[in-house]
Design a protein around this motif. Structure first.
Motif, PDB file in Angstrom:
ATOM      1  N   GLN A 364      38.637  28.677  59.348  1.00  0.00           N
ATOM      2  CA  GLN A 364      39.579  29.288  60.308  1.00  0.00           C
ATOM      3  C   GLN A 364      40.570  28.614  61.044  1.00  0.00           C
ATOM      4  O   GLN A 364      41.458  28.878  61.347  1.00  0.00           O
ATOM      5  CB  GLN A 364      38.728  30.388  61.026  1.00  0.00           C
ATOM      6  CG  GLN A 364      38.242  31.586  60.037  1.00  0.00           C
ATOM      7  CD  GLN A 364      37.356  32.315  60.912  1.00  0.00           C
ATOM      8  OE1 GLN A 364      37.601  32.623  62.306  1.00  0.00           O
ATOM      9  NE2 GLN A 364      36.558  33.267  60.253  1.00  0.00           N
ATOM     10  N   CYS A 365      39.960  27.494  61.354  1.00  0.00           N
ATOM     11  CA  CYS A 365      40.845  26.761  62.483  1.00  0.00           C
ATOM     12  C   CYS A 365      40.672  25.117  61.881  1.00  0.00           C
ATOM     13  O   CYS A 365      39.631  24.741  61.422  1.00  0.00           O
ATOM     14  CB  CYS A 365      39.900  26.632  63.789  1.00  0.00           C
ATOM     15  SG  CYS A 365      39.822  28.319  64.597  1.00  0.00           S
ATOM     16  N   LEU A 366      41.808  24.600  61.927  1.00  0.00           N
ATOM     17  CA  LEU A 366      42.159  23.153  61.488  1.00  0.00           C
ATOM     18  C   LEU A 366      42.776  22.566  62.446  1.00  0.00           C
ATOM     19  O   LEU A 366      43.872  22.886  63.072  1.00  0.00           O
ATOM     20  CB  LEU A 366      42.836  22.938  60.140  1.00  0.00           C
ATOM     21  CG  LEU A 366      43.280  21.975  59.461  1.00  0.00           C
ATOM     22  CD1 LEU A 366      41.868  21.095  59.170  1.00  0.00           C
ATOM     23  CD2 LEU A 366      44.232  21.984  58.294  1.00  0.00           C
ATOM     24  N   ILE A 392      43.242  27.804  53.087  1.00  0.00           N
ATOM     25  CA  ILE A 392      44.333  27.718  53.739  1.00  0.00           C
ATOM     26  C   ILE A 392      45.443  28.954  53.758  1.00  0.00           C
ATOM     27  O   ILE A 392      45.919  29.644  54.676  1.00  0.00           O
ATOM     28  CB  ILE A 392      45.310  26.565  53.530  1.00  0.00           C
ATOM     29  CG1 ILE A 392      44.647  25.352  54.071  1.00  0.00           C
ATOM     30  CG2 ILE A 392      46.539  26.709  54.081  1.00  0.00           C
ATOM     31  CD1 ILE A 392      45.261  24.112  53.766  1.00  0.00           C
ATOM     32  N   LEU A 396      42.858  30.714  56.909  1.00  0.00           N
ATOM     33  CA  LEU A 396      43.262  29.901  58.219  1.00  0.00           C
ATOM     34  C   LEU A 396      44.103  30.953  59.195  1.00  0.00           C
ATOM     35  O   LEU A 396      44.924  31.369  58.727  1.00  0.00           O
ATOM     36  CB  LEU A 396      43.997  28.748  57.829  1.00  0.00           C
ATOM     37  CG  LEU A 396      44.436  27.545  58.853  1.00  0.00           C
ATOM     38  CD1 LEU A 396      43.086  26.985  59.039  1.00  0.00           C
ATOM     39  CD2 LEU A 396      45.483  26.713  58.350  1.00  0.00           C
ATOM     40  N   LEU A 399      45.934  26.700  63.399  1.00  0.00           N
ATOM     41  CA  LEU A 399      46.413  25.209  63.108  1.00  0.00           C
ATOM     42  C   LEU A 399      46.903  24.486  64.352  1.00  0.00           C
ATOM     43  O   LEU A 399      47.894  24.721  64.997  1.00  0.00           O
ATOM     44  CB  LEU A 399      47.287  25.047  62.041  1.00  0.00           C
ATOM     45  CG  LEU A 399      47.843  23.266  61.739  1.00  0.00           C
ATOM     46  CD1 LEU A 399      46.801  22.702  61.141  1.00  0.00           C
ATOM     47  CD2 LEU A 399      49.073  23.668  60.579  1.00  0.00           C
ATOM     48  N   ALA A 421      50.105  30.376  54.234  1.00  0.00           N
ATOM     49  CA  ALA A 421      49.002  30.662  55.141  1.00  0.00           C
ATOM     50  C   ALA A 421      49.090  32.344  55.480  1.00  0.00           C
ATOM     51  O   ALA A 421      49.738  32.586  56.549  1.00  0.00           O
ATOM     52  CB  ALA A 421      48.773  30.047  56.386  1.00  0.00           C
TER      53      ALA A 421
END
Length: 464
Positions: A364-366, A392, A396, A399, A421
């Motif tokens: 979920q978080c990059l 992604i 996601l 970002l 996304a």
């Protein structure tokens, strides 16, 4: 203001009359609390503040002996009287303090070393039911710690920094030890080393820094109470063909935090860590034994399949390139929702990175900290981006991209994310100074991204 000056200020009457009775009326517990923030060398000096303080310091619960304070002005040729002064000072404090328990005992001897004295001082701390013991000993010859240390009934925190082999007695039992920190020590025997870790039934935090596993092939660290584990391995300086690796198996069903940094010359296998929340993996560039290092990194990551938050360095991903076909042994990180990469994405690692992200189906978080190298991709239909990981496009939500230079590869990557996304909620772009300080380039960069057809209409893009 000096420590003594601060102490005097804390208890000084604000009126015109400096009233010594105000000092004398302070409860012993308050005086002890004040003295706990002051090095022992200065604690002794507080006897001049008041008649009451003349004796109270002898029962202070925190003792801190550091030879650096006495050898601060030392020349290369050690002055014998200084050594005698240090010995006399420590022994006088221990002799006069009576039978009261010790809470914290710190002994740092980086210059001075007298084995019988140090052995006696540590034994004295154990005899006074010390709870927190911090030893920093730079030894010239092998030194054996007191046997009484290894069966202390009161120790809750033990830190040992000692540049020699650590020898263990036949019996080891720390019934109350919750934190163990070992630095620079050398383990030389499988059986005794195994006893050390088995003798800590309530251990919650273990830190191993620059330790060497000499002539040890297999070791198991099994602790159902362990919650925090940090391993900082030594750099590798030996020849490429030197056998060095030790297989270290870790069983910790309640482990919540794991951090590994250093050159993975040892094969670390993490087992049964279903409670793992955070993990940090950082290895240096593998100049030697690349395939072996890659294999060890794969084995390390295999044990982290249940992790929720993962931080990896660029050379960690680069090691996967050297691992070759072993990459297929990587697990699916089903619980991983947040991935942080302290790396610049380069052409040599981007494919391995995409394969790794593809193993994170619920990401979920990059977070990417160092931008993309300019040669990662040249066109938007580049094969790398056309096979973007499914997570992604489907999972996601956030970002964060730091140190953006605004090169074509970064623009290509960001456009691809924005376009594919479908549930992305926010994209934070933190530009480097060269881009942010150039208004024309910055404006053109923003324009390109703001005109992309977004897969998520609700996505907010911020620039800073």
């Amino acid at each position: 203001m000096s420590d003594i000056g601060q102490t005097r200020y804390m208890i000084q009457d604000t009126g015109d009359n400096a009233n010594a009775d105000d000092i004398n009326r302070l409860p012993d517990c308050i005086i002890h609390h004040i003295l706990s923030f002051i090095p022992t060398k200065d604690v002794v000096k507080t006897a001049i503040l008041s008649k009451t303080w003349n004796n109270v310091w002898t029962s202070v619960s925190n003792l801190d002996f550091d030879d650096a304070l006495l050898y601060a002005n030392e020349t290369d040729n050690r002055d014998p009287p200084e050594e005698t002064c240090f010995i006399d000072f420590v022994e006088r404090v221990l002799l006069l303090r009576g039978a009261s328990n010790i809470n914290k005992f710190r002994l740092s001897c980086r210059v001075f070393f007298n084995a019988p004295c140090i052995h006696s001082w540590i034994s004295s701390a154990i005899a006074h039911n010390v709870e927190n013991l911090d030893l920093c000993l730079f030894v010239d010859d092998p030194f054996v710690l007191p046997g009484s240390l290894f069966c202390s009934q009161t120790l809750t925190n033990l830190k040992v920094e000692m540049n020699c082999a650590l020898e263990f007695p036949s019996f080891i039992h720390f019934p109350c030890l919750k934190t163990l920190h070992l630095s620079l020590v050398t383990f030389t025997n499988d059986g005794s080393t195994q006893k050390l870790f088995s003798g800590c039934p309530v251990l919650e935090e273990l830190t191993l820094v620059d330790c060497e596993w000499l002539n040890i092939k297999n070791i198991t660290i099994s602790s159902p109470t362990l919650k925090w584990l940090t391993i900082d391995d030594l750099p590798y300086f030996g020849p490429p063909d030197e056998p060095k690796d030790c297989k270290i198996k870790i069983y910790a069903s309640n482990l919540e935090y794991f951090k590994y940094t250093g050159y993975p010359s040892n094969d670390i296998i993490v087992c049964d860590v279903s409670s793992l929340v955070k993990a940090y993996i950082s290895v240096p560039v593998p100049h030697e034994k690349q395939k072996e290092v890659g294999s060890h990194v794969v084995n390390l990551l295999k044990g982290l399949s249940k992790v929720v938050f993962l931080n990896v360095s660029d050379h960690t991903i680069e090691s996967l390139v050297f691992a070759g076909n072993m990459v297929v042994n990587l697990p699916v990180f089903k619980n991983l929702t947040c991935l942080e990469m302290t790396m610049e994405i380069r052409k040599s690692t981007v494919e391995a990175l995409m394969k790794f992200i593809n193993m994170c189906p619920n990401l979920q978080c990059l977070y990417i900290s160092e931008g993309l190298n300019h040669d990662v991709c040249d066109v938007e239909n580049d094969l790398i981006w056309s096979s973007l990981p499914k997570c992604i496009s489907s999972c996601l939500k956030m970002l964060t991209f730091k140190n953006i230079n605004g090169n074509d590869s970064e623009i290509c990557f960001l456009k691809c994310i924005l376009h594919h996304a479908s549930v992305l909620e926010k994209m934070d772009i933190l530009c480097c100074e060269s881009l942010y300080g150039d208004p024309n380039r910055m404006k053109a960069f923003k324009t390109v991204l703001q005109t992309v057809s977004k897969g998520s209409k609700s996505c907010v893009v911020t620039f800073s």
